[in-house]
Motif scaffolding. Structure first.
Motif, PDB file in Angstrom:
ATOM      1  N   ALA A   1       0.833  -1.215   0.000  1.00  0.00           N
ATOM      2  CA  ALA A   1       0.000   0.000   0.000  1.00  0.00           C
ATOM      3  C   ALA A   1       0.865   1.262   0.000  1.00  0.00           C
ATOM      4  CB  ALA A   1      -0.923  -0.007   1.215  1.00  0.00           C
ATOM      5  N   GLY A   2       2.031   1.182   0.621  1.00  0.00           N
ATOM      6  CA  GLY A   2       2.933   2.334   0.655  1.00  0.00           C
ATOM      7  C   GLY A   2       3.336   2.759  -0.744  1.00  0.00           C
ATOM      8  N   LYS A   3       3.521   1.746  -1.627  1.00  0.00           N
ATOM      9  CA  LYS A   3       3.970   2.034  -2.996  1.00  0.00           C
ATOM     10  C   LYS A   3       2.924   2.795  -3.811  1.00  0.00           C
ATOM     11  CE  LYS A   3       5.441  -2.258  -3.837  1.00  0.00           C
ATOM     12  NZ  LYS A   3       6.039  -3.395  -4.525  1.00  0.00           N
ATOM     13  N   GLU A   4       1.673   2.789  -3.322  1.00  0.00           N
ATOM     14  CA  GLU A   4       0.614   3.568  -3.997  1.00  0.00           C
ATOM     15  C   GLU A   4       0.811   5.060  -3.734  1.00  0.00           C
ATOM     16  OE1 GLU A   4      -1.799   2.152  -5.847  1.00  0.00           O
ATOM     17  OE2 GLU A   4      -1.105   0.106  -5.402  1.00  0.00           O
ATOM     18  N   PHE A   5       1.538   5.373  -2.659  1.00  0.00           N
ATOM     19  CA  PHE A   5       1.675   6.782  -2.259  1.00  0.00           C
ATOM     20  C   PHE A   5       3.014   7.401  -2.658  1.00  0.00           C
ATOM     21  CE2 PHE A   5      -1.706   5.228   0.389  1.00  0.00           C
ATOM     22  CZ  PHE A   5      -2.575   6.293   0.467  1.00  0.00           C
ATOM     23  N   ILE A   6       4.058   6.575  -2.767  1.00  0.00           N
ATOM     24  CA  ILE A   6       5.372   7.108  -3.143  1.00  0.00           C
ATOM     25  C   ILE A   6       6.121   6.018  -3.904  1.00  0.00           C
ATOM     26  CG2 ILE A   6       6.459   6.505  -0.888  1.00  0.00           C
ATOM     27  CD1 ILE A   6       8.047   9.219  -1.242  1.00  0.00           C
ATOM     28  N   THR A   7       6.834   6.415  -4.943  1.00  0.00           N
ATOM     29  CA  THR A   7       7.428   5.362  -5.783  1.00  0.00           C
ATOM     30  C   THR A   7       8.745   4.854  -5.200  1.00  0.00           C
ATOM     31  OG1 THR A   7       8.805   6.757  -7.157  1.00  0.00           O
ATOM     32  CG2 THR A   7       6.507   6.505  -7.847  1.00  0.00           C
ATOM     33  N   PRO A   8       8.981   3.558  -5.330  1.00  0.00           N
ATOM     34  CA  PRO A   8      10.258   2.984  -4.902  1.00  0.00           C
ATOM     35  C   PRO A   8      11.441   3.672  -5.575  1.00  0.00           C
ATOM     36  CG  PRO A   8       8.681   1.245  -5.282  1.00  0.00           C
ATOM     37  CD  PRO A   8       8.022   2.506  -5.747  1.00  0.00           C
ATOM     38  N   LEU A   9      11.236   4.153  -6.803  1.00  0.00           N
ATOM     39  CA  LEU A   9      12.333   4.813  -7.519  1.00  0.00           C
ATOM     40  C   LEU A   9      12.816   6.050  -6.749  1.00  0.00           C
ATOM     41  CD1 LEU A   9      14.101   4.987 -10.049  1.00  0.00           C
ATOM     42  CD2 LEU A   9      12.282   6.333 -11.132  1.00  0.00           C
ATOM     43  N   THR A  10      11.864   6.856  -6.287  1.00  0.00           N
ATOM     44  CA  THR A  10      12.214   8.056  -5.494  1.00  0.00           C
ATOM     45  C   THR A  10      12.992   7.645  -4.249  1.00  0.00           C
ATOM     46  OG1 THR A  10      10.137   9.028  -6.197  1.00  0.00           O
ATOM     47  CG2 THR A  10      11.197  10.062  -4.293  1.00  0.00           C
ATOM     48  N   LEU A  11      12.477   6.624  -3.560  1.00  0.00           N
ATOM     49  CA  LEU A  11      13.072   6.217  -2.276  1.00  0.00           C
ATOM     50  C   LEU A  11      14.448   5.582  -2.480  1.00  0.00           C
ATOM     51  CD1 LEU A  11       9.781   4.664  -0.875  1.00  0.00           C
ATOM     52  CD2 LEU A  11      10.801   6.838  -0.182  1.00  0.00           C
ATOM     53  N   ALA A  12      14.573   4.778  -3.543  1.00  0.00           N
ATOM     54  CA  ALA A  12      15.859   4.129  -3.823  1.00  0.00           C
ATOM     55  C   ALA A  12      16.895   5.180  -4.200  1.00  0.00           C
ATOM     56  CB  ALA A  12      15.680   3.110  -4.945  1.00  0.00           C
TER      57      ALA A  12
ATOM     58  N   PRO B   1      18.497  -0.233  -3.093  1.00  0.00           N
ATOM     59  CA  PRO B   1      17.228  -0.731  -3.642  1.00  0.00           C
ATOM     60  C   PRO B   1      16.196  -0.850  -2.528  1.00  0.00           C
ATOM     61  CG  PRO B   1      19.069  -2.198  -4.184  1.00  0.00           C
ATOM     62  CD  PRO B   1      19.598  -1.168  -3.233  1.00  0.00           C
ATOM     63  N   VAL B   2      14.959  -0.537  -2.851  1.00  0.00           N
ATOM     64  CA  VAL B   2      13.883  -0.601  -1.856  1.00  0.00           C
ATOM     65  C   VAL B   2      13.383  -2.042  -1.757  1.00  0.00           C
ATOM     66  CG1 VAL B   2      11.479   0.108  -1.515  1.00  0.00           C
ATOM     67  CG2 VAL B   2      13.217   1.793  -2.164  1.00  0.00           C
ATOM     68  N   ILE B   3      13.140  -2.498  -0.534  1.00  0.00           N
ATOM     69  CA  ILE B   3      12.630  -3.864  -0.350  1.00  0.00           C
ATOM     70  C   ILE B   3      11.134  -3.811  -0.055  1.00  0.00           C
ATOM     71  CG2 ILE B   3      12.767  -5.926   1.116  1.00  0.00           C
ATOM     72  CD1 ILE B   3      15.706  -5.234   1.620  1.00  0.00           C
ATOM     73  N   SER B   4      10.395  -4.664  -0.751  1.00  0.00           N
ATOM     74  CA  SER B   4       8.952  -4.694  -0.512  1.00  0.00           C
ATOM     75  C   SER B   4       8.421  -6.118  -0.441  1.00  0.00           C
ATOM     76  CB  SER B   4       8.234  -3.927  -1.625  1.00  0.00           C
ATOM     77  OG  SER B   4       6.858  -3.940  -1.387  1.00  0.00           O
TER      78      SER B   4
END
Ligand code: CTP
Length: 399
Positions: free
Chosen positions: A41-52, A58-61
């Motif tokens: 659900a977090g990925k719906e609000f902010i993209t892993p690309l931004t966070l990585a 790399p972002v773990i999900s």
């Protein structure tokens, strides 16, 4: 203080997830290594690309990498971390953490994590106020997790109330404080007395008091979490100490508590005396149950117990820190100042039974801390938060 620290940042499905970007930037600026674990659900609000990009990791999900099937080890991650921070934490994730529902990588990592955990809730005001959320937060506190309270203000729903995630800069300073206190408390040996004492009248009766031991146990957890080795001399309570660095010595009477404290104190760096010690005990204890006398009144003759705090104060060596408590019903400051001097304490924690939510049995406390120079009043807080305030003051003695 944050330089070189490893922090797992757990991000969940809340609009406040956008603040995680600022949080990562602030942490990375301080020299922290950040590993993001995000819920679906977090990925719906902010993209892993931004966070990585911001965290350079790399972002773990997922449990397994979709690309090559490699397993993301939540166990290794839990061991790597110096702290885990869940920000924002939704009501759903808080509920899963409180109940061990490990259906995603974030909660699984939480359950494997040996490092201290910080939780910054973010949700609508009614969701935050709901007894279910409050009960789950209380459980997390009881596990020793630190809740970074949300603030009040306008929420995503445009309603106004408590539920806004704390600002990233404030969250970073909570972590900084924690590591600063840890640097001062690490490897210190701390003696803590907690709970009531029971003074036996006969095999089935005793003189006791209402102390629950919650304050002393919260202090033990707060010290242990910051790297101290704690000897907790505990009167009869139903609590258990969770942290492996807490050695519990169970006692019943004031005389037993005195023996245990006097024996431990010479090798300690500090002692915090939060126990509600009975000042008197029956002069004699009957070996058999005392039978009701129908004709006469019963008189119990009491003799004084040793004053543990004063006895430790008398043998205190330079460098050892002694902290006492004073629970008063009237003229609190006056009585606390007198105890501070008489027992040779470095500082004393005053709680007044006149304050609602303070004292025995409750989960909250309202304290003042007095030393020879000043006294500082604190607002009503949970006993875990009060314990942190006391530990902060203790850390000052070694700074
Ligand atoms: N204390 C102690 N041993 C005792 C009595 C008290 O170690 N026999 C400690 C408490 O743990 C606390 C401090 O002394 O840290 C003050 O306790 P309190 O009961 O408020 O003080 P007393 O000296 O017993 O004074 P009074 O009961 O008259 O208020």
């Amino acid at each position: 203080m944050l330089k070189g620290k490893h922090i797992i940042l757990g991000i969940t499905g809340s609009i406040a997830a956008y603040k995680a970007a600022y949080l990562i930037r602030a942490l990375v600026k301080k020299g922290t290594e950040v590993q993001v674990v995000i819920t679906p659900a977090g990925k719906e609000f902010i993209t892993p690309l931004t966070l990585a990009t911001l965290s350079s990791h790399p972002v773990i999900s997922e449990f397994f990498s979709n690309r090559d099937g490699t397993w993301n080890s939540h166990v290794d991650l839990g061991l790597w971390a110096d702290a885990m921070l869940i920000a924002p934490a939704t009501a759903s994730t808080i509920g899963k953490m409180a109940n061990g529902i490990a259906d995603n990588m974030l909660v699984t990592t939480y359950l494997s994590c040996k490092a201290p955990v910080f939780v910054a809730p973010a949700m609508d005001l009614d969701m935050f106020a709901h007894p279910s959320t409050q009960q789950n937060l209380a459980r997390l506190r009881a596990f020793g997790n630190r809740i970074i309270e949300p603030t009040s203000g306008e929420l995503a729903s445009h309603l106004v109330g408590k539920g806004r995630m704390e600002e990233p800069d404030r969250i970073v300073s909570v972590l900084e404080d924690f590591f600063a206190e840890s640097a001062l408390l690490k490897d210190k040996k701390i003696l803590i007395t907690a709970g009531p004492t029971y003074e036996k009248i006969d095999p089935v009766r005793f003189i006791g008091n209402y102390s629950s031991g919650k304050m002393g146990y919260a202090l033990a957890e707060a010290c242990a979490e910051r790297g101290a080795a704690v000897t907790l001399v505990s009167g009869p309570v139903s609590l258990v100490a969770r942290h492996p660095s807490i050695q519990v010595v169970r006692v019943e009477s004031a005389a037993e508590m005195y023996e245990a404290a006097m024996e431990a104190f010479p090798s300690m760096d500090a002692a915090i005396l939060s126990a509600a010690v009975a000042d008197y005990r029956p002069e004699t204890m009957s070996d058999v149950k005392i039978k009701r006398e129908t004709t006469s009144e019963m008189t119990l003759r009491l003799v004084p117990n040793p004053d543990i705090a004063a006895s430790l104060g008398a043998v205190k060596k330079p460098g050892q820190v002694l902290v006492g408590f004073a629970l008063e019903t009237d003229r609190g400051i006056l009585h606390a100042e007198e105890k501070l001097r008489r027992k040779h304490l470095d500082f004393i924690v005053l709680n007044s039974l006149q304050d609602a939510g303070a004292g025995f049995q409750c989960d909250t406390n309202k304290i003042s801390i007095l030393d020879a120079r000043e006294h500082v009043d604190y607002p009503l807080k949970t006993k875990q938060e009060v314990a942190i305030d006391i530990v902060k003051r203790l850390a000052v003695c070694w700074s």
